[in-house]
Design a protein around this motif. Structure first.
Motif, PDB file in Angstrom:
ATOM      1  N   LYS A 138      58.614  34.522 -11.524  1.00 41.88           N
ATOM      2  CA  LYS A 138      59.955  35.040 -11.211  1.00 41.88           C
ATOM      3  C   LYS A 138      59.972  36.562 -11.254  1.00 41.88           C
ATOM      4  CE  LYS A 138      62.649  31.072 -12.873  1.00 41.88           C
ATOM      5  NZ  LYS A 138      63.621  30.607 -13.917  1.00 41.88           N
ATOM      6  N   LEU A 139      59.312  37.127 -12.264  1.00 40.66           N
ATOM      7  CA  LEU A 139      59.264  38.582 -12.392  1.00 40.66           C
ATOM      8  C   LEU A 139      58.508  39.225 -11.229  1.00 40.66           C
ATOM      9  CD1 LEU A 139      58.535  38.905 -16.228  1.00 40.66           C
ATOM     10  CD2 LEU A 139      60.700  39.371 -15.051  1.00 40.66           C
ATOM     11  N   ARG A 140      57.543  38.500 -10.673  1.00 42.07           N
ATOM     12  CA  ARG A 140      56.780  39.024  -9.543  1.00 42.07           C
ATOM     13  C   ARG A 140      57.495  38.803  -8.211  1.00 42.07           C
ATOM     14  NH1 ARG A 140      51.373  40.249 -10.267  1.00 42.07           N
ATOM     15  NH2 ARG A 140      51.621  41.015  -8.124  1.00 42.07           N
ATOM     16  N   GLY A 141      58.687  38.222  -8.260  1.00 42.89           N
ATOM     17  CA  GLY A 141      59.483  38.045  -7.044  1.00 42.89           C
ATOM     18  C   GLY A 141      59.258  36.741  -6.310  1.00 42.89           C
ATOM     19  N   VAL A 142      58.564  35.797  -6.918  1.00 41.59           N
ATOM     20  CA  VAL A 142      58.344  34.496  -6.289  1.00 41.59           C
ATOM     21  C   VAL A 142      59.626  33.662  -6.364  1.00 41.59           C
ATOM     22  CG1 VAL A 142      57.026  32.347  -6.351  1.00 41.59           C
ATOM     23  CG2 VAL A 142      55.898  34.516  -6.872  1.00 41.59           C
ATOM     24  N   ASN A 143      60.028  33.098  -5.254  1.00 41.25           N
ATOM     25  CA  ASN A 143      61.226  32.243  -5.216  1.00 41.25           C
ATOM     26  C   ASN A 143      60.851  30.882  -5.805  1.00 41.25           C
ATOM     27  OD1 ASN A 143      63.511  30.747  -4.643  1.00 41.25           O
ATOM     28  ND2 ASN A 143      63.795  31.646  -2.615  1.00 41.25           N
ATOM     29  N   THR A 144      60.889  30.797  -7.113  1.00 44.07           N
ATOM     30  CA  THR A 144      60.412  29.590  -7.810  1.00 44.07           C
ATOM     31  C   THR A 144      61.239  28.350  -7.466  1.00 44.07           C
ATOM     32  OG1 THR A 144      61.755  30.208  -9.740  1.00 44.07           O
ATOM     33  CG2 THR A 144      59.443  30.904  -9.738  1.00 44.07           C
ATOM     34  N   THR A 145      62.541  28.528  -7.268  1.00 44.68           N
ATOM     35  CA  THR A 145      63.402  27.396  -6.919  1.00 44.68           C
ATOM     36  C   THR A 145      62.998  26.804  -5.571  1.00 44.68           C
ATOM     37  OG1 THR A 145      65.260  28.343  -8.137  1.00 44.68           O
ATOM     38  CG2 THR A 145      65.776  26.650  -6.511  1.00 44.68           C
ATOM     39  N   PHE A 146      62.762  27.663  -4.603  1.00 47.97           N
ATOM     40  CA  PHE A 146      62.360  27.205  -3.260  1.00 47.97           C
ATOM     41  C   PHE A 146      61.055  26.419  -3.322  1.00 47.97           C
ATOM     42  CE2 PHE A 146      59.755  28.088   0.544  1.00 47.97           C
ATOM     43  CZ  PHE A 146      60.528  27.453   1.499  1.00 47.97           C
ATOM     44  N   PHE A 147      60.071  26.951  -4.029  1.00 49.18           N
ATOM     45  CA  PHE A 147      58.777  26.284  -4.086  1.00 49.18           C
ATOM     46  C   PHE A 147      58.826  25.015  -4.944  1.00 49.18           C
ATOM     47  CE2 PHE A 147      57.337  30.473  -2.625  1.00 49.18           C
ATOM     48  CZ  PHE A 147      56.562  30.061  -1.561  1.00 49.18           C
ATOM     49  N   TYR A 148      59.764  24.964  -5.866  1.00 48.80           N
ATOM     50  CA  TYR A 148      59.974  23.726  -6.628  1.00 48.80           C
ATOM     51  C   TYR A 148      60.486  22.630  -5.695  1.00 48.80           C
ATOM     52  CZ  TYR A 148      61.738  20.586 -10.278  1.00 48.80           C
ATOM     53  OH  TYR A 148      61.983  19.496 -11.085  1.00 48.80           O
ATOM     54  N   TYR A 149      61.414  22.988  -4.806  1.00 46.64           N
ATOM     55  CA  TYR A 149      61.918  22.025  -3.820  1.00 46.64           C
ATOM     56  C   TYR A 149      60.804  21.581  -2.879  1.00 46.64           C
ATOM     57  CZ  TYR A 149      66.900  22.547  -4.957  1.00 46.64           C
ATOM     58  OH  TYR A 149      68.123  22.512  -5.582  1.00 46.64           O
ATOM     59  N   ILE A 150      59.986  22.526  -2.449  1.00 48.84           N
ATOM     60  CA  ILE A 150      58.856  22.184  -1.570  1.00 48.84           C
ATOM     61  C   ILE A 150      57.909  21.218  -2.274  1.00 48.84           C
ATOM     62  CG2 ILE A 150      56.769  23.075  -0.448  1.00 48.84           C
ATOM     63  CD1 ILE A 150      59.238  23.741   1.097  1.00 48.84           C
ATOM     64  N   LEU A 151      57.629  21.476  -3.539  1.00 50.88           N
ATOM     65  CA  LEU A 151      56.711  20.635  -4.300  1.00 50.88           C
ATOM     66  C   LEU A 151      57.217  19.205  -4.420  1.00 50.88           C
ATOM     67  CD1 LEU A 151      54.241  20.116  -5.999  1.00 50.88           C
ATOM     68  CD2 LEU A 151      55.385  21.192  -7.950  1.00 50.88           C
ATOM     69  N   VAL A 152      58.490  19.028  -4.753  1.00 50.64           N
ATOM     70  CA  VAL A 152      59.022  17.659  -4.897  1.00 50.64           C
ATOM     71  C   VAL A 152      59.086  16.949  -3.546  1.00 50.64           C
ATOM     72  CG1 VAL A 152      60.310  18.128  -7.018  1.00 50.64           C
ATOM     73  CG2 VAL A 152      61.439  18.457  -4.819  1.00 50.64           C
ATOM     74  N   ALA A 153      59.309  17.699  -2.469  1.00 50.84           N
ATOM     75  CA  ALA A 153      59.315  17.093  -1.136  1.00 50.84           C
ATOM     76  C   ALA A 153      57.912  16.609  -0.758  1.00 50.84           C
ATOM     77  CB  ALA A 153      59.835  18.088  -0.100  1.00 50.84           C
ATOM     78  N   LEU A 154      56.902  17.435  -1.045  1.00 50.90           N
ATOM     79  CA  LEU A 154      55.512  17.034  -0.791  1.00 50.90           C
ATOM     80  C   LEU A 154      55.140  15.825  -1.651  1.00 50.90           C
ATOM     81  CD1 LEU A 154      53.677  20.493  -0.616  1.00 50.90           C
ATOM     82  CD2 LEU A 154      54.407  19.040   1.280  1.00 50.90           C
ATOM     83  N   MET A 155      55.645  15.825  -2.879  1.00 49.74           N
ATOM     84  CA  MET A 155      55.398  14.697  -3.774  1.00 49.74           C
ATOM     85  C   MET A 155      55.981  13.414  -3.189  1.00 49.74           C
ATOM     86  SD  MET A 155      56.874  14.096  -7.607  1.00 49.74           S
ATOM     87  CE  MET A 155      56.729  15.836  -7.990  1.00 49.74           C
ATOM     88  N   ALA A 156      57.178  13.505  -2.621  1.00 43.83           N
ATOM     89  CA  ALA A 156      57.824  12.334  -2.026  1.00 43.83           C
ATOM     90  C   ALA A 156      57.011  11.788  -0.862  1.00 43.83           C
ATOM     91  CB  ALA A 156      59.232  12.710  -1.562  1.00 43.83           C
ATOM     92  N   LEU A 157      56.524  12.665   0.007  1.00 40.90           N
ATOM     93  CA  LEU A 157      55.705  12.232   1.141  1.00 40.90           C
ATOM     94  C   LEU A 157      54.399  11.603   0.672  1.00 40.90           C
ATOM     95  CD1 LEU A 157      56.195  15.225   3.615  1.00 40.90           C
ATOM     96  CD2 LEU A 157      57.165  12.929   3.800  1.00 40.90           C
ATOM     97  N   CYS A 158      53.803  12.193  -0.353  1.00 36.96           N
ATOM     98  CA  CYS A 158      52.563  11.645  -0.915  1.00 36.96           C
ATOM     99  C   CYS A 158      52.801  10.250  -1.488  1.00 36.96           C
ATOM    100  CB  CYS A 158      52.033  12.588  -1.987  1.00 36.96           C
ATOM    101  SG  CYS A 158      50.487  12.034  -2.747  1.00 36.96           S
TER     102      CYS A 158
END
Length: 269
Positions: free
Chosen positions: A164-184
């Protein structure tokens, strides 16, 4: 072995198992590192609601499960981010809702009797070309996101506050991760079923973690281990006329306990 490979349905089963292993190796490693196993369990069982919707509306079950699982995953992500204290209750509710909805819709589907066991424990021997194409597409989607955003996934997996401090949109990538998990999860249902999905997504990464120092290495080793589990499980199920999904998970479980015992023995000696 030559006799087994001469059968078309076994060729499809081996190929399907290897393709699913790639997805499970990559996504499963992220699930284990981020301690999201319970979320994956909720999504895998909740995905049954999508199967019920598909049969009730008359389209392919794998399509219905995919859309429903992704929607559930995003809903879980949204609710868990807003109410972390009730996280386990949210997952439990999603888990129960999906299973109940699927069963009720299948009961209401006129003139159709669905083999519930096939979806609960897998039916890898019935994999056809359309399923192989779907799993391949899932792999391409997973590989695209993980390769393009590997650093971001590493950042949120090992130190989310620093990310978060480095400017990474952690919320967005969390959503991406759970979506990939669902497809898997949906891709894996055909191989080992709803109930056993979590084992194939978590056991190989757990073992691979002991032999890797980087997340990328862990993903590759996990995919190879998962492929070996699928191949050995299929051979055993063919030789002894056993359920293929359960055979795959029994092989995985046996290796898991063996590795755990050896790891603890080395640790205390």
């Amino acid at each position: 072995m030559q006799e087994i490979l001469s059968l078309t349905f076994m060729q499809n089963a081996f190929l399907g198992g290897i393709l699913v292993s790639i997805a499970c190796g990559i996504v499963g490693s992220l699930v284990v590192i981020n301690k999201m196993t319970f979320i994956a369990g909720g999504i895998s069982h909740g995905a049954y609601g999508g199967i019920g919707i598909a049969f009730f509306c008359g389209f392919m079950p794998i399509i219905g499960a995919s859309f429903f699982a992704v929607i559930l995953a995003l809903a879980v992500a949204c609710m868990s981010l807003k109410d972390k204290e009730r996280f386990d209750s949210i997952i439990g509710a999603i888990w129960a809702f999906g299973m109940a909805l699927g069963i009720i819709l299948i009961d209401l589907t006129p003139g159709y009797n669905v083999d519930l066991m096939g979806y609960l424990f897998g039916s890898i021997l019935t994999i056809d070309k359309s399923t192989l194409i779907f799993i391949s597409l899932v792999n391409l989607i997973i590989l695209f996101f993980v390769i393009c955003f590997y650093r971001q996934f590493c950042a949120i997996s090992f130190d989310i506050e620093f990310a978060k401090l480095r400017g990474v949109n952690t919320t967005f990538f969390y959503y991406i991760l759970v979506a990939l998990m669902a497809l898997c999860v949906v891709a894996t249902i055909q191989v080992v079923g709803l109930i056993l999905v979590i084992a194939l997504m978590t056991i190989p990464p757990y073992i691979a973690e002991n032999f890797s120092k980087k997340l990328g290495q862990m993903m590759i080793i996990s995919a190879i281990i998962s492929s070996l589990f699928c191949i050995l499980g299929l051979i055993i199920s063919y030789k002894f006329n056993l359920t293929s999904g359960a055979s795959i998970i029994m092989v995985a479980s046996a290796i898991f306990f063996l590795v755990a015992i050896i790891k603890n023995y080395i640790k205390f000696n």
